[in-house]
Motif scaffolding. Structure first.
Motif, PDB file in Angstrom:
ATOM      1  N   GLU A  85       0.845  -1.200   0.000  1.00 31.48           N
ATOM      2  CA  GLU A  85       0.000   0.000   0.000  1.00 31.48           C
ATOM      3  C   GLU A  85       0.886   1.259   0.000  1.00 31.48           C
ATOM      4  N   ALA A  86       1.982   1.202   0.814  1.00 32.16           N
ATOM      5  CA  ALA A  86       2.918   2.333   0.884  1.00 32.16           C
ATOM      6  C   ALA A  86       3.606   2.551  -0.467  1.00 32.16           C
ATOM      7  N   ILE A  87       3.953   1.435  -1.132  1.00 33.71           N
ATOM      8  CA  ILE A  87       4.591   1.510  -2.464  1.00 33.71           C
ATOM      9  C   ILE A  87       3.651   2.205  -3.441  1.00 33.71           C
ATOM     10  N   LYS A  88       2.370   1.806  -3.396  1.00 32.16           N
ATOM     11  CA  LYS A  88       1.370   2.380  -4.292  1.00 32.16           C
ATOM     12  C   LYS A  88       1.265   3.901  -4.067  1.00 32.16           C
ATOM     13  N   THR A  89       1.180   4.298  -2.790  1.00 29.92           N
ATOM     14  CA  THR A  89       1.060   5.730  -2.451  1.00 29.92           C
ATOM     15  C   THR A  89       2.299   6.501  -2.905  1.00 29.92           C
ATOM     16  N   GLN A  90       3.489   5.917  -2.624  1.00 26.64           N
ATOM     17  CA  GLN A  90       4.743   6.582  -2.995  1.00 26.64           C
ATOM     18  C   GLN A  90       4.860   6.703  -4.523  1.00 26.64           C
ATOM     19  N   GLY A  91       4.388   5.681  -5.218  1.00 24.19           N
ATOM     20  CA  GLY A  91       4.393   5.709  -6.696  1.00 24.19           C
ATOM     21  C   GLY A  91       3.586   6.879  -7.219  1.00 24.19           C
ATOM     22  N   GLU A  92       2.430   7.128  -6.570  1.00 22.41           N
ATOM     23  CA  GLU A  92       1.577   8.258  -6.951  1.00 22.41           C
ATOM     24  C   GLU A  92       2.310   9.586  -6.740  1.00 22.41           C
ATOM     25  N   VAL A  93       3.039   9.670  -5.608  1.00 22.93           N
ATOM     26  CA  VAL A  93       3.804  10.896  -5.292  1.00 22.93           C
ATOM     27  C   VAL A  93       4.810  11.183  -6.407  1.00 22.93           C
ATOM     28  N   VAL A  94       5.550  10.123  -6.813  1.00 20.68           N
ATOM     29  CA  VAL A  94       6.575  10.274  -7.860  1.00 20.68           C
ATOM     30  C   VAL A  94       5.931  10.709  -9.179  1.00 20.68           C
ATOM     31  N   ARG A  95       4.809  10.048  -9.527  1.00 20.91           N
ATOM     32  CA  ARG A  95       4.133  10.376 -10.790  1.00 20.91           C
ATOM     33  C   ARG A  95       3.661  11.834 -10.802  1.00 20.91           C
ATOM     34  N   LYS A  96       3.111  12.274  -9.657  1.00 22.42           N
ATOM     35  CA  LYS A  96       2.602  13.645  -9.551  1.00 22.42           C
ATOM     36  C   LYS A  96       3.743  14.657  -9.732  1.00 22.42           C
ATOM     37  N   LEU A  97       4.887  14.373  -9.080  1.00 20.59           N
ATOM     38  CA  LEU A  97       6.030  15.287  -9.205  1.00 20.59           C
ATOM     39  C   LEU A  97       6.503  15.389 -10.655  1.00 20.59           C
ATOM     40  N   LYS A  98       6.522  14.232 -11.329  1.00 23.95           N
ATOM     41  CA  LYS A  98       6.972  14.223 -12.734  1.00 23.95           C
ATOM     42  C   LYS A  98       6.013  15.023 -13.609  1.00 23.95           C
ATOM     43  N   SER A  99       4.701  14.827 -13.383  1.00 24.30           N
ATOM     44  CA  SER A  99       3.720  15.546 -14.206  1.00 24.30           C
ATOM     45  C   SER A  99       3.771  17.046 -13.938  1.00 24.30           C
ATOM     46  N   GLU A 100       4.155  17.423 -12.715  1.00 23.89           N
ATOM     47  CA  GLU A 100       4.253  18.849 -12.383  1.00 23.89           C
ATOM     48  C   GLU A 100       5.619  19.431 -12.729  1.00 23.89           C
ATOM     49  N   LYS A 101       6.464  18.564 -13.347  1.00 20.32           N
ATOM     50  CA  LYS A 101       7.829  18.976 -13.745  1.00 20.32           C
ATOM     51  C   LYS A 101       8.612  19.555 -12.556  1.00 20.32           C
ATOM     52  N   ALA A 102       8.580  18.813 -11.430  1.00 18.29           N
ATOM     53  CA  ALA A 102       9.313  19.237 -10.230  1.00 18.29           C
ATOM     54  C   ALA A 102      10.810  19.133 -10.484  1.00 18.29           C
TER      55      ALA A 102
END
Length: 513
Positions: free
Chosen positions: A9-26
Protein backbone atom coordinates in the motif's frame (compact mmCIF):
# COMPACT_ATOMS: atom_id res chain seq x y z
CA UNK A 1 8.58 -5.23 10.30
CA UNK A 2 5.35 -3.95 8.74
CA UNK A 3 3.32 -6.68 7.06
CA UNK A 4 3.42 -7.24 3.29
CA UNK A 5 0.02 -5.63 2.58
CA UNK A 6 1.05 -2.42 4.36
CA UNK A 7 4.30 -2.17 2.40
CA UNK A 8 2.48 -2.75 -0.90
CA UNK A 9 0.00 0.00 0.00
CA UNK A 10 2.92 2.33 0.88
CA UNK A 11 4.59 1.51 -2.46
CA UNK A 12 1.37 2.38 -4.29
CA UNK A 13 1.06 5.73 -2.45
CA UNK A 14 4.74 6.58 -2.99
CA UNK A 15 4.39 5.71 -6.70
CA UNK A 16 1.58 8.26 -6.95
CA UNK A 17 3.80 10.90 -5.29
CA UNK A 18 6.58 10.27 -7.86
CA UNK A 19 4.13 10.38 -10.79
CA UNK A 20 2.60 13.65 -9.55
CA UNK A 21 6.03 15.29 -9.20
CA UNK A 22 6.97 14.22 -12.73
CA UNK A 23 3.72 15.55 -14.21
CA UNK A 24 4.25 18.85 -12.38
CA UNK A 25 7.83 18.98 -13.75
CA UNK A 26 9.31 19.24 -10.23
CA UNK A 27 13.08 19.63 -9.74
CA UNK A 28 15.31 16.61 -10.43
CA UNK A 29 16.54 16.59 -6.81
CA UNK A 30 13.00 16.42 -5.48
CA UNK A 31 12.03 13.59 -7.86
CA UNK A 32 15.26 11.64 -7.11
CA UNK A 33 14.60 11.91 -3.38
CA UNK A 34 11.08 10.48 -3.68
CA UNK A 35 12.24 7.75 -6.14
CA UNK A 36 14.88 6.70 -3.58
CA UNK A 37 12.13 6.32 -0.94
CA UNK A 38 10.11 4.22 -3.40
CA UNK A 39 13.07 1.91 -4.08
CA UNK A 40 13.67 1.56 -0.35
CA UNK A 41 10.08 0.41 0.16
CA UNK A 42 10.37 -2.06 -2.72
CA UNK A 43 13.58 -3.45 -1.20
CA UNK A 44 11.69 -4.11 2.07
CA UNK A 45 9.50 -6.61 0.27
CA UNK A 46 12.71 -8.55 -0.41
CA UNK A 47 13.22 -11.87 -2.19
CA UNK A 48 10.99 -13.02 -5.02
CA UNK A 49 7.99 -11.35 -3.48
CA UNK A 50 9.29 -7.97 -4.63
CA UNK A 51 9.22 -9.07 -8.26
CA UNK A 52 6.13 -8.22 -10.27
CA UNK A 53 4.35 -10.99 -12.11
CA UNK A 54 5.74 -10.88 -15.66
CA UNK A 55 3.12 -9.50 -18.04
CA UNK A 56 3.39 -10.78 -21.59
CA UNK A 57 2.97 -7.71 -23.80
CA UNK A 58 4.72 -5.67 -26.47
CA UNK A 59 6.85 -2.72 -25.33
CA UNK A 60 5.09 0.63 -24.91
CA UNK A 61 4.55 2.35 -28.25
CA UNK A 62 5.06 -0.80 -30.34
CA UNK A 63 2.67 -3.38 -31.77
CA UNK A 64 2.42 -6.74 -33.51
CA UNK A 65 0.73 -7.10 -36.88
CA UNK A 66 -1.56 -10.06 -37.50
CA UNK A 67 -1.98 -11.55 -41.00
CA UNK A 68 -5.05 -9.41 -41.77
CA UNK A 69 -3.21 -6.23 -40.75
CA UNK A 70 -0.17 -7.27 -42.79
CA UNK A 71 -2.35 -7.86 -45.87
CA UNK A 72 -3.69 -4.29 -45.59
CA UNK A 73 -0.18 -2.96 -44.94
CA UNK A 74 1.18 -4.77 -48.00
CA UNK A 75 -1.53 -3.25 -50.18
CA UNK A 76 -0.60 0.26 -48.93
CA UNK A 77 3.13 -0.35 -49.52
CA UNK A 78 2.46 -1.61 -53.06
CA UNK A 79 0.50 1.53 -53.97
CA UNK A 80 3.23 3.79 -52.53
CA UNK A 81 6.16 1.89 -54.08
CA UNK A 82 4.52 1.74 -57.53
CA UNK A 83 4.03 5.54 -57.35
CA UNK A 84 7.71 6.09 -56.42
CA UNK A 85 8.78 3.81 -59.29
CA UNK A 86 6.43 5.57 -61.71
CA UNK A 87 8.41 8.74 -60.94
CA UNK A 88 11.74 7.04 -61.66
CA UNK A 89 13.09 6.48 -58.14
CA UNK A 90 15.63 3.87 -57.07
CA UNK A 91 15.94 2.52 -53.52
CA UNK A 92 18.65 2.27 -50.83
CA UNK A 93 18.94 0.99 -47.25
CA UNK A 94 20.97 2.26 -44.26
CA UNK A 95 21.71 0.85 -40.77
CA UNK A 96 19.02 1.07 -38.10
CA UNK A 97 21.50 2.78 -35.75
CA UNK A 98 23.89 5.62 -36.51
CA UNK A 99 26.75 7.26 -34.63
CA UNK A 100 25.14 9.50 -32.02
CA UNK A 101 27.08 12.45 -33.41
CA UNK A 102 25.49 11.95 -36.86
CA UNK A 103 22.04 12.65 -35.41
CA UNK A 104 23.01 15.34 -32.88
CA UNK A 105 21.90 18.90 -33.63
CA UNK A 106 19.69 18.09 -36.62
CA UNK A 107 16.24 17.97 -35.06
CA UNK A 108 15.92 21.09 -32.93
CA UNK A 109 13.65 20.64 -29.91
CA UNK A 110 12.79 17.10 -31.03
CA UNK A 111 16.34 15.90 -30.25
CA UNK A 112 15.14 14.79 -26.82
CA UNK A 113 13.09 12.07 -28.56
CA UNK A 114 16.18 10.27 -29.93
CA UNK A 115 16.81 6.79 -28.51
CA UNK A 116 20.44 6.54 -27.35
CA UNK A 117 21.87 3.03 -27.11
CA UNK A 118 23.82 1.92 -24.06
CA UNK A 119 27.59 2.39 -24.47
CA UNK A 120 28.96 -1.06 -25.31
CA UNK A 121 32.56 0.03 -24.74
CA UNK A 122 33.04 1.43 -28.22
CA UNK A 123 31.08 3.89 -30.34
CA UNK A 124 28.24 5.98 -28.94
CA UNK A 125 25.19 5.03 -31.00
CA UNK A 126 21.56 6.12 -31.41
CA UNK A 127 18.61 4.57 -33.20
CA UNK A 128 17.69 6.52 -36.33
CA UNK A 129 14.99 9.14 -35.76
CA UNK A 130 14.08 9.54 -39.43
CA UNK A 131 15.41 8.48 -42.84
CA UNK A 132 16.47 11.96 -44.00
CA UNK A 133 19.57 12.49 -41.86
CA UNK A 134 20.93 8.97 -42.68
CA UNK A 135 20.27 9.77 -46.37
CA UNK A 136 22.29 13.00 -46.12
CA UNK A 137 25.10 11.09 -44.36
CA UNK A 138 24.99 8.45 -47.14
CA UNK A 139 25.27 11.13 -49.87
CA UNK A 140 28.18 12.94 -48.16
CA UNK A 141 30.03 9.69 -47.35
CA UNK A 142 29.73 8.34 -50.91
CA UNK A 143 30.23 11.74 -52.59
CA UNK A 144 26.91 11.41 -54.46
CA UNK A 145 25.72 14.70 -55.97
CA UNK A 146 22.45 13.62 -57.57
CA UNK A 147 20.02 10.76 -56.98
CA UNK A 148 16.26 10.24 -56.90
CA UNK A 149 15.64 7.63 -54.23
CA UNK A 150 12.95 6.13 -52.03
CA UNK A 151 13.57 4.37 -48.73
CA UNK A 152 11.02 2.46 -46.64
CA UNK A 153 12.22 1.41 -43.18
CA UNK A 154 11.55 1.59 -39.46
CA UNK A 155 12.51 4.61 -37.34
CA UNK A 156 12.45 5.15 -33.57
CA UNK A 157 11.22 8.02 -31.36
CA UNK A 158 10.94 8.20 -27.58
CA UNK A 159 7.56 9.84 -27.98
CA UNK A 160 4.45 9.57 -25.81
CA UNK A 161 2.55 7.10 -27.94
CA UNK A 162 -1.11 7.61 -28.83
CA UNK A 163 -1.73 4.32 -30.59
CA UNK A 164 -5.21 5.19 -31.84
CA UNK A 165 -3.84 8.23 -33.68
CA UNK A 166 -1.19 6.12 -35.35
CA UNK A 167 1.63 7.46 -33.12
CA UNK A 168 4.23 4.88 -32.10
CA UNK A 169 7.79 4.65 -30.79
CA UNK A 170 8.75 2.24 -33.57
CA UNK A 171 7.19 2.92 -36.95
CA UNK A 172 7.76 2.81 -40.68
CA UNK A 173 8.60 5.82 -42.77
CA UNK A 174 8.29 5.97 -46.55
CA UNK A 175 10.58 8.64 -47.97
CA UNK A 176 11.08 9.98 -51.48
CA UNK A 177 13.89 12.48 -52.07
CA UNK A 178 15.46 14.21 -55.05
CA UNK A 179 19.08 15.30 -54.51
CA UNK A 180 20.94 17.44 -57.03
CA UNK A 181 21.38 20.88 -58.55
CA UNK A 182 18.25 21.56 -60.63
CA UNK A 183 16.19 24.55 -61.71
CA UNK A 184 14.04 26.08 -58.98
CA UNK A 185 10.79 24.40 -57.90
CA UNK A 186 10.62 21.64 -60.56
CA UNK A 187 11.63 18.75 -58.21
CA UNK A 188 9.65 20.41 -55.38
CA UNK A 189 6.50 20.39 -57.50
CA UNK A 190 7.03 16.71 -58.37
CA UNK A 191 7.21 15.81 -54.65
CA UNK A 192 3.81 17.45 -54.14
CA UNK A 193 2.44 15.62 -57.18
CA UNK A 194 3.59 12.33 -55.60
CA UNK A 195 1.78 13.11 -52.31
CA UNK A 196 -1.34 13.98 -54.32
CA UNK A 197 -1.19 10.72 -56.32
CA UNK A 198 -0.61 8.49 -53.28
CA UNK A 199 -3.36 10.03 -51.13
CA UNK A 200 -5.82 9.93 -54.06
CA UNK A 201 -5.04 6.30 -54.88
CA UNK A 202 -5.35 5.18 -51.25
CA UNK A 203 -8.89 6.67 -51.17
CA UNK A 204 -8.56 8.00 -47.61
CA UNK A 205 -11.10 10.75 -48.15
CA UNK A 206 -10.62 14.47 -48.71
CA UNK A 207 -7.18 15.95 -48.01
CA UNK A 208 -5.32 19.25 -48.17
CA UNK A 209 -1.63 19.83 -48.86
CA UNK A 210 -0.39 22.93 -46.98
CA UNK A 211 2.66 24.69 -48.41
CA UNK A 212 4.95 27.38 -46.99
CA UNK A 213 8.62 28.34 -47.16
CA UNK A 214 11.18 28.64 -44.37
CA UNK A 215 12.52 31.83 -45.96
CA UNK A 216 9.04 33.39 -45.86
CA UNK A 217 8.72 32.38 -42.19
CA UNK A 218 12.15 33.75 -41.27
CA UNK A 219 11.48 36.98 -43.19
CA UNK A 220 8.13 37.28 -41.42
CA UNK A 221 9.76 36.77 -37.99
CA UNK A 222 12.41 39.40 -38.83
CA UNK A 223 9.93 42.10 -39.95
CA UNK A 224 7.72 41.35 -36.91
CA UNK A 225 10.71 41.99 -34.62
CA UNK A 226 11.66 38.48 -33.44
CA UNK A 227 15.37 38.37 -32.42
CA UNK A 228 17.50 36.16 -34.76
CA UNK A 229 18.43 33.70 -32.02
CA UNK A 230 14.73 33.02 -31.33
CA UNK A 231 13.71 32.17 -34.95
CA UNK A 232 13.97 28.39 -34.53
CA UNK A 233 12.29 28.20 -31.13
CA UNK A 234 9.41 30.46 -32.28
CA UNK A 235 9.17 28.30 -35.41
CA UNK A 236 8.59 25.25 -33.18
CA UNK A 237 5.81 27.13 -31.37
CA UNK A 238 4.10 28.23 -34.63
CA UNK A 239 4.26 24.56 -35.70
CA UNK A 240 1.79 23.77 -32.89
CA UNK A 241 -1.00 25.82 -34.51
CA UNK A 242 -2.55 22.70 -36.03
CA UNK A 243 -2.96 21.24 -32.51
CA UNK A 244 -3.51 24.37 -30.38
CA UNK A 245 -5.61 27.53 -30.61
CA UNK A 246 -3.82 30.80 -31.50
CA UNK A 247 -4.43 32.10 -27.94
CA UNK A 248 -2.44 29.17 -26.45
CA UNK A 249 0.32 29.50 -29.04
CA UNK A 250 0.55 33.23 -28.30
CA UNK A 251 0.71 32.47 -24.56
CA UNK A 252 3.67 30.11 -25.16
CA UNK A 253 5.45 32.75 -27.28
CA UNK A 254 5.03 35.42 -24.61
CA UNK A 255 5.29 33.48 -21.33
CA UNK A 256 7.75 30.70 -22.24
CA UNK A 257 9.72 32.09 -25.18
CA UNK A 258 9.91 35.69 -23.96
CA UNK A 259 8.37 37.60 -26.90
CA UNK A 260 6.46 40.81 -26.34
CA UNK A 261 2.68 40.73 -26.88
CA UNK A 262 3.04 43.25 -29.69
CA UNK A 263 5.46 41.04 -31.68
CA UNK A 264 3.27 37.97 -31.08
CA UNK A 265 0.22 39.86 -32.40
CA UNK A 266 2.12 40.88 -35.54
CA UNK A 267 3.02 37.22 -36.14
CA UNK A 268 -0.66 36.36 -35.51
CA UNK A 269 -1.77 38.60 -38.39
CA UNK A 270 0.44 36.76 -40.87
CA UNK A 271 -0.04 33.17 -39.70
CA UNK A 272 -3.81 33.43 -40.21
CA UNK A 273 -3.34 33.94 -43.97
CA UNK A 274 -4.11 31.21 -46.51
CA UNK A 275 -4.43 31.22 -50.28
CA UNK A 276 -2.66 30.27 -53.50
CA UNK A 277 -0.57 32.02 -56.12
CA UNK A 278 -2.64 35.19 -55.51
CA UNK A 279 -1.55 35.31 -51.84
CA UNK A 280 2.12 35.08 -52.86
CA UNK A 281 1.59 37.99 -55.27
CA UNK A 282 -0.22 40.02 -52.59
CA UNK A 283 2.52 39.43 -50.00
CA UNK A 284 5.20 40.53 -52.47
CA UNK A 285 3.42 43.93 -52.33
CA UNK A 286 3.11 43.84 -48.51
CA UNK A 287 4.86 47.01 -47.19
CA UNK A 288 6.53 45.14 -44.29
CA UNK A 289 7.24 41.70 -45.77
CA UNK A 290 8.63 43.09 -49.04
CA UNK A 291 11.43 44.66 -46.95
CA UNK A 292 12.85 41.17 -46.37
CA UNK A 293 15.05 39.86 -49.19
CA UNK A 294 14.66 36.35 -47.83
CA UNK A 295 10.86 36.50 -47.79
CA UNK A 296 10.79 37.95 -51.34
CA UNK A 297 12.95 35.09 -52.63
CA UNK A 298 10.60 32.59 -50.97
CA UNK A 299 7.47 34.29 -52.32
CA UNK A 300 8.88 34.43 -55.87
CA UNK A 301 9.61 30.70 -55.69
CA UNK A 302 6.12 30.08 -54.27
CA UNK A 303 4.58 31.76 -57.35
CA UNK A 304 6.75 29.59 -59.59
CA UNK A 305 5.79 26.46 -57.61
CA UNK A 306 2.07 27.14 -58.07
CA UNK A 307 2.49 27.58 -61.84
CA UNK A 308 4.12 24.10 -62.02
CA UNK A 309 1.43 22.65 -59.73
CA UNK A 310 -1.19 23.95 -62.19
CA UNK A 311 0.55 22.01 -64.97
CA UNK A 312 0.63 18.91 -62.75
CA UNK A 313 -3.14 19.39 -62.13
CA UNK A 314 -2.93 19.33 -58.32
CA UNK A 315 -3.84 22.91 -57.29
CA UNK A 316 -7.36 21.86 -56.19
CA UNK A 317 -5.80 20.31 -53.06
CA UNK A 318 -2.81 22.63 -52.40
CA UNK A 319 -3.03 25.71 -50.18
CA UNK A 320 -0.33 28.29 -49.35
CA UNK A 321 -0.62 28.50 -45.54
CA UNK A 322 1.56 30.89 -43.54
CA UNK A 323 0.96 29.01 -40.28
CA UNK A 324 2.79 25.90 -41.55
CA UNK A 325 6.19 25.80 -39.84
CA UNK A 326 7.39 22.14 -39.57
CA UNK A 327 9.61 22.05 -36.48
CA UNK A 328 12.73 20.37 -37.89
CA UNK A 329 15.85 22.53 -38.02
CA UNK A 330 17.21 21.31 -41.34
CA UNK A 331 14.59 22.79 -43.71
CA UNK A 332 15.82 25.72 -45.79
CA UNK A 333 13.13 26.44 -48.40
CA UNK A 334 9.72 25.10 -49.37
CA UNK A 335 7.95 23.02 -46.69
CA UNK A 336 4.68 21.11 -46.99
CA UNK A 337 2.34 18.89 -45.06
CA UNK A 338 -0.71 16.85 -46.11
CA UNK A 339 -3.65 16.58 -43.71
CA UNK A 340 -6.84 14.56 -43.98
CA UNK A 341 -10.02 16.56 -43.65
CA UNK A 342 -12.13 13.99 -41.80
CA UNK A 343 -12.15 12.37 -38.37
CA UNK A 344 -12.13 8.58 -38.33
CA UNK A 345 -14.05 6.59 -35.66
CA UNK A 346 -11.70 5.19 -33.02
CA UNK A 347 -11.24 1.42 -32.80
CA UNK A 348 -11.75 -0.41 -29.51
CA UNK A 349 -8.27 -0.56 -27.92
CA UNK A 350 -6.78 -3.87 -26.86
CA UNK A 351 -5.71 -4.06 -23.17
CA UNK A 352 -2.06 -3.44 -24.10
CA UNK A 353 -3.04 -0.30 -26.02
CA UNK A 354 -5.10 1.27 -23.25
CA UNK A 355 -2.31 3.70 -22.35
CA UNK A 356 -2.77 5.62 -25.58
CA UNK A 357 -6.47 5.23 -26.31
CA UNK A 358 -8.16 8.28 -24.96
CA UNK A 359 -9.69 9.86 -28.04
CA UNK A 360 -13.34 9.46 -29.01
CA UNK A 361 -12.57 9.81 -32.70
CA UNK A 362 -9.27 9.62 -34.49
CA UNK A 363 -8.28 13.01 -35.79
CA UNK A 364 -5.41 11.63 -37.78
CA UNK A 365 -3.68 14.91 -38.54
CA UNK A 366 -0.67 14.99 -40.83
CA UNK A 367 -0.29 12.01 -43.19
CA UNK A 368 2.69 13.30 -45.20
CA UNK A 369 5.24 16.06 -44.87
CA UNK A 370 8.53 17.28 -46.22
CA UNK A 371 10.42 20.13 -47.76
CA UNK A 372 13.71 21.44 -49.08
CA UNK A 373 16.89 20.95 -47.05
CA UNK A 374 19.84 22.33 -49.03
CA UNK A 375 22.32 22.50 -46.13
CA UNK A 376 22.05 19.07 -44.52
CA UNK A 377 24.50 17.13 -46.73
CA UNK A 378 27.06 19.95 -46.33
CA UNK A 379 26.99 19.40 -42.55
CA UNK A 380 28.56 15.97 -43.13
CA UNK A 381 30.95 16.87 -45.93
CA UNK A 382 34.50 17.65 -44.66
CA UNK A 383 34.74 20.53 -47.18
CA UNK A 384 31.15 21.62 -46.53
CA UNK A 385 30.08 20.91 -50.15
CA UNK A 386 26.34 21.32 -50.40
CA UNK A 387 23.98 18.99 -52.26
CA UNK A 388 20.54 20.60 -52.64
CA UNK A 389 17.75 18.16 -51.64
CA UNK A 390 13.99 18.12 -51.51
CA UNK A 391 11.85 15.26 -50.28
CA UNK A 392 8.66 13.96 -48.78
CA UNK A 393 7.87 11.45 -46.05
CA UNK A 394 4.59 9.52 -46.17
CA UNK A 395 3.10 8.89 -42.69
CA UNK A 396 2.48 5.23 -43.29
CA UNK A 397 1.41 4.34 -39.72
CA UNK A 398 -1.36 6.93 -39.65
CA UNK A 399 -2.52 5.89 -43.10
CA UNK A 400 -2.41 2.29 -41.97
CA UNK A 401 -4.54 3.08 -38.88
CA UNK A 402 -7.25 4.52 -41.14
CA UNK A 403 -7.14 1.66 -43.66
CA UNK A 404 -7.42 -0.81 -40.80
CA UNK A 405 -10.46 0.96 -39.34
CA UNK A 406 -12.08 1.13 -42.78
CA UNK A 407 -11.57 -2.64 -43.11
CA UNK A 408 -13.13 -3.19 -39.65
CA UNK A 409 -16.20 -1.17 -40.61
CA UNK A 410 -16.55 -2.74 -44.06
CA UNK A 411 -18.27 -6.07 -44.60
CA UNK A 412 -15.66 -6.98 -47.22
CA UNK A 413 -13.40 -9.81 -46.09
CA UNK A 414 -9.65 -9.12 -46.16
CA UNK A 415 -7.79 -12.08 -47.67
CA UNK A 416 -4.52 -12.92 -45.92
CA UNK A 417 -3.31 -15.45 -48.52
CA UNK A 418 -3.19 -15.40 -52.31
CA UNK A 419 -3.93 -19.10 -52.91
CA UNK A 420 -5.73 -19.54 -56.24
CA UNK A 421 -6.74 -23.17 -55.93
CA UNK A 422 -7.03 -25.94 -53.32
CA UNK A 423 -6.30 -29.47 -54.54
CA UNK A 424 -8.94 -31.73 -52.95
CA UNK A 425 -10.14 -35.31 -53.16
CA UNK A 426 -13.62 -36.75 -52.84
CA UNK A 427 -12.49 -40.24 -51.83
CA UNK A 428 -9.94 -41.95 -49.60
CA UNK A 429 -6.39 -43.03 -50.50
CA UNK A 430 -5.73 -40.21 -52.99
CA UNK A 431 -3.03 -38.30 -51.06
CA UNK A 432 -0.32 -39.18 -53.60
CA UNK A 433 -2.47 -38.01 -56.50
CA UNK A 434 -3.27 -34.75 -54.68
CA UNK A 435 0.43 -34.11 -54.02
CA UNK A 436 1.31 -34.89 -57.68
CA UNK A 437 -1.28 -32.44 -58.97
CA UNK A 438 -0.25 -29.77 -56.42
CA UNK A 439 3.36 -30.14 -57.60
CA UNK A 440 2.28 -29.69 -61.25
CA UNK A 441 0.47 -26.47 -60.29
CA UNK A 442 3.38 -25.14 -58.21
CA UNK A 443 5.82 -25.87 -61.03
CA UNK A 444 3.58 -23.86 -63.38
CA UNK A 445 3.65 -20.87 -60.99
CA UNK A 446 0.10 -21.38 -59.66
CA UNK A 447 -0.52 -20.55 -55.98
CA UNK A 448 -1.94 -23.84 -54.69
CA UNK A 449 -2.59 -25.53 -51.34
CA UNK A 450 -3.38 -29.03 -50.14
CA UNK A 451 -4.67 -30.05 -46.70
CA UNK A 452 -2.12 -31.93 -44.58
CA UNK A 453 -4.28 -35.00 -44.03
CA UNK A 454 -4.23 -38.37 -45.76
CA UNK A 455 -7.99 -38.67 -46.07
CA UNK A 456 -9.71 -35.34 -45.41
CA UNK A 457 -13.49 -35.06 -45.79
CA UNK A 458 -14.57 -33.16 -48.89
CA UNK A 459 -16.73 -30.88 -46.74
CA UNK A 460 -13.81 -29.82 -44.52
CA UNK A 461 -11.74 -29.09 -47.66
CA UNK A 462 -14.51 -26.87 -49.05
CA UNK A 463 -14.93 -25.14 -45.67
CA UNK A 464 -11.21 -24.30 -45.66
CA UNK A 465 -11.74 -22.50 -48.99
CA UNK A 466 -14.77 -20.58 -47.67
CA UNK A 467 -12.84 -19.45 -44.56
CA UNK A 468 -9.68 -18.34 -46.35
CA UNK A 469 -11.24 -16.99 -49.56
CA UNK A 470 -9.66 -19.53 -51.95
CA UNK A 471 -11.74 -19.10 -55.15
CA UNK A 472 -11.26 -22.52 -56.79
CA UNK A 473 -11.08 -26.21 -55.84
CA UNK A 474 -9.52 -28.85 -58.08
CA UNK A 475 -11.24 -32.12 -57.09
CA UNK A 476 -9.76 -35.52 -57.85
CA UNK A 477 -11.63 -38.83 -57.68
CA UNK A 478 -11.19 -42.34 -59.15
CA UNK A 479 -13.36 -41.47 -62.16
CA UNK A 480 -11.53 -38.18 -62.87
CA UNK A 481 -8.16 -39.99 -62.77
CA UNK A 482 -9.46 -42.61 -65.23
CA UNK A 483 -10.81 -39.93 -67.60
CA UNK A 484 -7.69 -37.72 -67.36
CA UNK A 485 -9.71 -34.76 -66.10
CA UNK A 486 -9.95 -32.63 -62.96
CA UNK A 487 -13.26 -31.36 -61.58
CA UNK A 488 -12.82 -27.59 -61.14
CA UNK A 489 -15.29 -26.05 -58.70
CA UNK A 490 -16.00 -22.35 -58.25
CA UNK A 491 -16.30 -21.94 -54.47
CA UNK A 492 -18.64 -18.91 -54.59
CA UNK A 493 -21.10 -20.09 -57.26
CA UNK A 494 -20.61 -23.84 -56.57
CA UNK A 495 -20.62 -24.60 -60.30
CA UNK A 496 -18.39 -27.49 -61.38
CA UNK A 497 -16.80 -28.28 -64.70
CA UNK A 498 -14.55 -31.14 -65.87
CA UNK A 499 -11.28 -29.78 -67.27
CA UNK A 500 -8.70 -31.96 -69.12
CA UNK A 501 -5.66 -32.25 -66.83
CA UNK A 502 -3.38 -30.73 -69.49
CA UNK A 503 -5.57 -27.59 -69.62
CA UNK A 504 -5.91 -27.12 -65.84
CA UNK A 505 -3.08 -24.58 -65.47
CA UNK A 506 -4.48 -22.32 -68.21
CA UNK A 507 -8.02 -22.64 -66.86
CA UNK A 508 -6.94 -21.65 -63.31
CA UNK A 509 -4.96 -18.69 -64.68
CA UNK A 510 -7.90 -17.57 -66.81
CA UNK A 511 -10.30 -17.66 -63.85
CA UNK A 512 -8.07 -16.04 -61.23
CA UNK A 513 -6.07 -13.34 -63.00
Amino acid sequence: MADKAQIQEAIKTQGEVVRKLKSEKASKEQIDEEVAKLLQLKAQLGGDEGKHAFVLKTAKGTRDYNPKQMAIREKVFNIIISCFKRHGAETIDTPVFELKETLTGKYGEDSKLIYDLKDQGGELLSLRYDLTVPFARYLAMNKITNIKRYHIAKVYRRDNPAMTRGRYREFYQCDFDIAGQYDAMIPDAECLKIVYEILSELELGDFRIKVNDRRILDGMFAVCGVPDEKFRTICSTVDKLDKMAWEDVKKEMVNEKGLSEEIADRIGEYVSMQGGKDLAERLLQDPKLSQSKQACAGLTDMKQLFSYLELFQVTDKVVFDLSLARGLDYYTGVIYEAVLSQTVPAPVPTPTEQNGADEAGVSVGSVAGGGRYDGLVGMFDPKGRKVPCVGVSIGIERIFSIMEQKAELSSEKVRTTETQVLVASAQKNLLEERLKLTTELWNAGIKAEVLYKKNPKLLSQLQHCEETGIPLVAILGEQELKDGVVKLRNVASREEVDVPRADLVDEVKKRTL
